[in-house]
Design a protein around this motif. Structure first.
Motif, mmCIF file in Angstrom:
data_model
loop_
_atom_site.group_PDB
_atom_site.id
_atom_site.type_symbol
_atom_site.label_atom_id
_atom_site.label_comp_id
_atom_site.label_asym_id
_atom_site.label_seq_id
_atom_site.Cartn_x
_atom_site.Cartn_y
_atom_site.Cartn_z
ATOM 1 N N THR A 19 5.244 -14.387 16.076
ATOM 2 C CA THR A 19 6.497 -14.974 16.527
ATOM 3 C C THR A 19 7.166 -15.663 15.332
ATOM 4 O O THR A 19 6.818 -15.406 14.192
ATOM 5 N N ASP A 20 8.125 -16.520 15.601
ATOM 6 C CA ASP A 20 8.743 -17.326 14.548
ATOM 7 C C ASP A 20 9.163 -18.662 15.152
ATOM 8 O O ASP A 20 9.059 -18.858 16.360
ATOM 9 N N HIS A 22 12.018 -19.981 15.733
ATOM 10 C CA HIS A 22 13.149 -19.982 16.669
ATOM 11 C C HIS A 22 12.753 -19.356 18.001
ATOM 12 O O HIS A 22 13.168 -19.817 19.062
ATOM 13 N N GLN A 23 11.980 -18.289 17.920
ATOM 14 C CA GLN A 23 11.539 -17.587 19.127
ATOM 15 C C GLN A 23 10.557 -18.450 19.922
ATOM 16 O O GLN A 23 10.616 -18.495 21.135
ATOM 17 N N ARG A 38 3.574 -17.934 13.316
ATOM 18 C CA ARG A 38 5.013 -17.968 13.065
ATOM 19 C C ARG A 38 5.316 -17.400 11.678
ATOM 20 O O ARG A 38 4.978 -18.011 10.675
ATOM 21 N N GLY A 42 11.091 -14.383 10.377
ATOM 22 C CA GLY A 42 11.354 -13.764 11.665
ATOM 23 C C GLY A 42 10.218 -12.867 12.112
ATOM 24 O O GLY A 42 9.396 -12.434 11.312
ATOM 25 N N ARG A 182 15.916 -16.521 23.726
ATOM 26 C CA ARG A 182 15.954 -16.939 22.332
ATOM 27 C C ARG A 182 15.902 -15.792 21.322
ATOM 28 O O ARG A 182 15.857 -16.043 20.112
ATOM 29 N N HIS A 183 15.920 -14.552 21.776
ATOM 30 C CA HIS A 183 15.854 -13.425 20.827
ATOM 31 C C HIS A 183 17.038 -13.469 19.860
ATOM 32 O O HIS A 183 16.861 -13.433 18.648
ATOM 33 N N SER A 186 17.009 -16.224 17.330
ATOM 34 C CA SER A 186 16.099 -15.932 16.218
ATOM 35 C C SER A 186 16.726 -14.929 15.258
ATOM 36 O O SER A 186 16.715 -15.130 14.039
ATOM 37 N N TYR A 190 17.863 -15.422 10.998
ATOM 38 C CA TYR A 190 17.294 -14.705 9.850
ATOM 39 C C TYR A 190 18.222 -13.645 9.283
ATOM 40 O O TYR A 190 17.895 -13.019 8.273
#
Length: 192
Positions: A19-20, A22-23, A38, A42, A182-183, A186, A190
Protein backbone atom coordinates in the motif's frame (compact mmCIF):
# COMPACT_ATOMS: atom_id res chain seq x y z
CA UNK A 1 -5.67 -6.29 -7.74
CA UNK A 2 -6.49 -3.38 -5.50
CA UNK A 3 -10.13 -4.43 -5.14
CA UNK A 4 -8.87 -7.59 -3.48
CA UNK A 5 -6.94 -5.44 -1.02
CA UNK A 6 -9.86 -3.41 0.21
CA UNK A 7 -9.89 -5.08 3.60
CA UNK A 8 -7.70 -7.35 5.62
CA UNK A 9 -7.70 -11.05 4.83
CA UNK A 10 -7.86 -11.68 8.58
CA UNK A 11 -5.09 -14.24 8.15
CA UNK A 12 -1.68 -14.22 9.80
CA UNK A 13 -0.05 -16.14 6.93
CA UNK A 14 0.76 -13.06 4.81
CA UNK A 15 4.06 -11.23 5.15
CA UNK A 16 2.55 -7.91 4.15
CA UNK A 17 -0.04 -5.85 2.38
CA UNK A 18 1.37 -3.52 -0.31
CA UNK A 19 0.00 0.00 0.00
CA UNK A 20 1.12 3.61 0.48
CA UNK A 21 0.61 6.41 3.00
CA UNK A 22 -2.35 7.91 1.10
CA UNK A 23 -4.15 4.65 0.39
CA UNK A 24 -3.67 3.35 3.92
CA UNK A 25 -3.00 6.17 6.40
CA UNK A 26 -1.07 5.26 9.55
CA UNK A 27 -4.22 5.29 11.68
CA UNK A 28 -5.58 2.34 9.65
CA UNK A 29 -2.89 -0.16 10.73
CA UNK A 30 -5.09 -1.67 13.42
CA UNK A 31 -7.66 -2.67 10.79
CA UNK A 32 -5.28 -5.22 9.21
CA UNK A 33 -3.86 -8.54 10.36
CA UNK A 34 -1.12 -8.14 7.73
CA UNK A 35 1.77 -5.72 8.22
CA UNK A 36 1.22 -2.72 5.94
CA UNK A 37 4.14 -2.24 3.57
CA UNK A 38 3.88 1.39 2.48
CA UNK A 39 5.81 1.98 -0.73
CA UNK A 40 7.35 5.46 -0.90
CA UNK A 41 6.18 6.19 -4.47
CA UNK A 42 2.72 4.66 -4.43
CA UNK A 43 1.31 1.16 -4.47
CA UNK A 44 0.91 0.82 -8.25
CA UNK A 45 2.95 1.24 -11.39
CA UNK A 46 1.63 2.04 -14.85
CA UNK A 47 2.94 1.36 -18.32
CA UNK A 48 0.88 3.11 -21.00
CA UNK A 49 -0.11 1.16 -24.10
CA UNK A 50 1.90 1.82 -27.28
CA UNK A 51 -1.08 3.69 -28.77
CA UNK A 52 -1.38 6.14 -25.86
CA UNK A 53 -2.13 9.62 -27.26
CA UNK A 54 0.34 12.34 -26.39
CA UNK A 55 -0.84 14.65 -23.60
CA UNK A 56 -2.40 17.79 -25.02
CA UNK A 57 -1.52 21.26 -23.74
CA UNK A 58 -4.23 22.77 -21.55
CA UNK A 59 -7.10 23.89 -23.74
CA UNK A 60 -7.57 27.54 -24.47
CA UNK A 61 -10.89 28.57 -22.96
CA UNK A 62 -13.63 29.02 -25.51
CA UNK A 63 -15.34 32.38 -25.94
CA UNK A 64 -17.89 31.28 -23.37
CA UNK A 65 -15.13 29.93 -21.11
CA UNK A 66 -16.91 26.58 -20.87
CA UNK A 67 -15.43 23.41 -19.44
CA UNK A 68 -15.84 19.80 -20.43
CA UNK A 69 -15.72 17.50 -17.43
CA UNK A 70 -15.77 13.72 -17.65
CA UNK A 71 -16.92 10.89 -15.46
CA UNK A 72 -15.02 7.78 -16.52
CA UNK A 73 -16.12 5.33 -13.84
CA UNK A 74 -17.91 2.09 -14.53
CA UNK A 75 -21.61 3.07 -14.41
CA UNK A 76 -22.17 0.70 -11.48
CA UNK A 77 -19.77 2.89 -9.41
CA UNK A 78 -21.93 6.00 -9.88
CA UNK A 79 -23.70 6.17 -6.55
CA UNK A 80 -26.81 8.11 -5.67
CA UNK A 81 -24.75 10.10 -3.14
CA UNK A 82 -22.25 11.03 -5.87
CA UNK A 83 -25.03 12.16 -8.23
CA UNK A 84 -26.69 14.25 -5.49
CA UNK A 85 -23.35 15.87 -4.64
CA UNK A 86 -22.57 16.50 -8.31
CA UNK A 87 -25.98 18.11 -8.78
CA UNK A 88 -25.10 20.57 -6.00
CA UNK A 89 -21.52 21.25 -7.13
CA UNK A 90 -22.21 21.87 -10.84
CA UNK A 91 -24.14 25.14 -10.32
CA UNK A 92 -21.38 26.39 -7.99
CA UNK A 93 -18.68 25.55 -10.54
CA UNK A 94 -20.67 27.23 -13.29
CA UNK A 95 -21.15 30.32 -11.14
CA UNK A 96 -17.42 30.45 -10.31
CA UNK A 97 -16.52 30.18 -14.01
CA UNK A 98 -19.48 32.24 -15.24
CA UNK A 99 -19.71 29.67 -18.01
CA UNK A 100 -21.40 26.46 -19.00
CA UNK A 101 -20.06 23.07 -18.03
CA UNK A 102 -20.53 20.13 -20.35
CA UNK A 103 -20.57 16.81 -18.56
CA UNK A 104 -19.54 13.62 -20.38
CA UNK A 105 -20.15 10.17 -18.93
CA UNK A 106 -17.67 7.98 -20.79
CA UNK A 107 -18.03 4.20 -20.95
CA UNK A 108 -19.07 1.63 -23.55
CA UNK A 109 -21.96 0.53 -21.32
CA UNK A 110 -23.78 3.81 -22.01
CA UNK A 111 -24.71 2.45 -25.42
CA UNK A 112 -27.60 0.84 -23.50
CA UNK A 113 -30.12 3.67 -22.89
CA UNK A 114 -31.30 2.31 -19.54
CA UNK A 115 -27.78 2.62 -18.11
CA UNK A 116 -27.92 6.41 -18.36
CA UNK A 117 -31.58 6.82 -17.44
CA UNK A 118 -30.89 6.97 -13.68
CA UNK A 119 -28.23 9.65 -14.26
CA UNK A 120 -30.51 11.80 -16.41
CA UNK A 121 -33.22 11.58 -13.74
CA UNK A 122 -30.77 12.57 -10.99
CA UNK A 123 -29.37 15.54 -12.96
CA UNK A 124 -32.36 17.20 -14.64
CA UNK A 125 -31.52 20.23 -16.71
CA UNK A 126 -27.78 19.46 -16.73
CA UNK A 127 -26.00 19.51 -20.10
CA UNK A 128 -24.68 15.96 -20.27
CA UNK A 129 -23.60 13.52 -22.91
CA UNK A 130 -23.05 9.78 -22.87
CA UNK A 131 -19.93 8.89 -24.85
CA UNK A 132 -19.44 5.27 -25.90
CA UNK A 133 -15.91 4.74 -27.23
CA UNK A 134 -15.56 1.74 -29.52
CA UNK A 135 -12.01 0.84 -28.40
CA UNK A 136 -9.51 1.57 -25.68
CA UNK A 137 -7.66 3.89 -28.06
CA UNK A 138 -10.91 5.83 -28.69
CA UNK A 139 -11.52 5.97 -24.95
CA UNK A 140 -8.06 7.42 -24.29
CA UNK A 141 -8.47 9.98 -27.09
CA UNK A 142 -11.81 11.07 -25.62
CA UNK A 143 -10.37 11.39 -22.10
CA UNK A 144 -7.38 13.33 -23.43
CA UNK A 145 -9.75 16.03 -24.72
CA UNK A 146 -11.35 16.70 -21.33
CA UNK A 147 -10.55 19.62 -19.07
CA UNK A 148 -10.80 17.41 -15.96
CA UNK A 149 -12.23 14.17 -14.60
CA UNK A 150 -14.72 14.25 -11.73
CA UNK A 151 -14.02 11.34 -9.41
CA UNK A 152 -16.90 9.24 -8.12
CA UNK A 153 -17.46 8.10 -4.54
CA UNK A 154 -17.49 5.99 -2.55
CA UNK A 155 -15.81 4.02 -5.36
CA UNK A 156 -12.89 6.12 -6.51
CA UNK A 157 -11.02 5.85 -9.81
CA UNK A 158 -8.16 3.44 -10.23
CA UNK A 159 -6.86 2.77 -13.72
CA UNK A 160 -9.20 5.43 -15.14
CA UNK A 161 -7.52 8.03 -12.91
CA UNK A 162 -4.02 6.84 -13.80
CA UNK A 163 -4.81 6.98 -17.53
CA UNK A 164 -6.27 10.50 -17.22
CA UNK A 165 -3.20 11.70 -15.32
CA UNK A 166 -0.92 10.13 -17.95
CA UNK A 167 -2.86 12.13 -20.55
CA UNK A 168 -2.36 15.35 -18.56
CA UNK A 169 -6.01 15.50 -17.47
CA UNK A 170 -6.41 16.38 -13.77
CA UNK A 171 -8.91 14.63 -11.54
CA UNK A 172 -11.21 16.44 -9.13
CA UNK A 173 -11.55 14.24 -6.07
CA UNK A 174 -12.29 14.50 -2.38
CA UNK A 175 -10.61 13.08 0.69
CA UNK A 176 -12.15 9.73 1.42
CA UNK A 177 -12.58 7.88 4.67
CA UNK A 178 -12.89 4.42 3.16
CA UNK A 179 -10.14 2.52 1.36
CA UNK A 180 -12.25 2.48 -1.83
CA UNK A 181 -12.50 6.30 -1.70
CA UNK A 182 -8.76 6.92 -1.56
CA UNK A 183 -7.46 5.43 -4.84
CA UNK A 184 -7.54 8.72 -6.76
CA UNK A 185 -6.18 10.59 -3.77
CA UNK A 186 -3.16 8.27 -3.85
CA UNK A 187 -2.70 8.45 -7.64
CA UNK A 188 -2.88 12.26 -7.60
CA UNK A 189 -0.26 12.41 -4.85
CA UNK A 190 2.29 10.43 -6.88
CA UNK A 191 1.56 11.78 -10.36
CA UNK A 192 4.39 13.81 -11.79
Amino acid sequence: WVGGQSVTTGLSSFDGFITDEHQSPTHSDTLYSEPLLRLPLGYVTYTPPPYMPKPQPPRTPTVSGGLTLGITANPSKISSAFLADLGKRLPLWQQQRAAAIDLQFIDQRYQHPLVGQRIRQALPGVQLEFVTPTSHRDYLTTVGQLDAIVDTFPYSGGLTTIEALALGVPTITRDGQLFCERHTQSHNAYAS
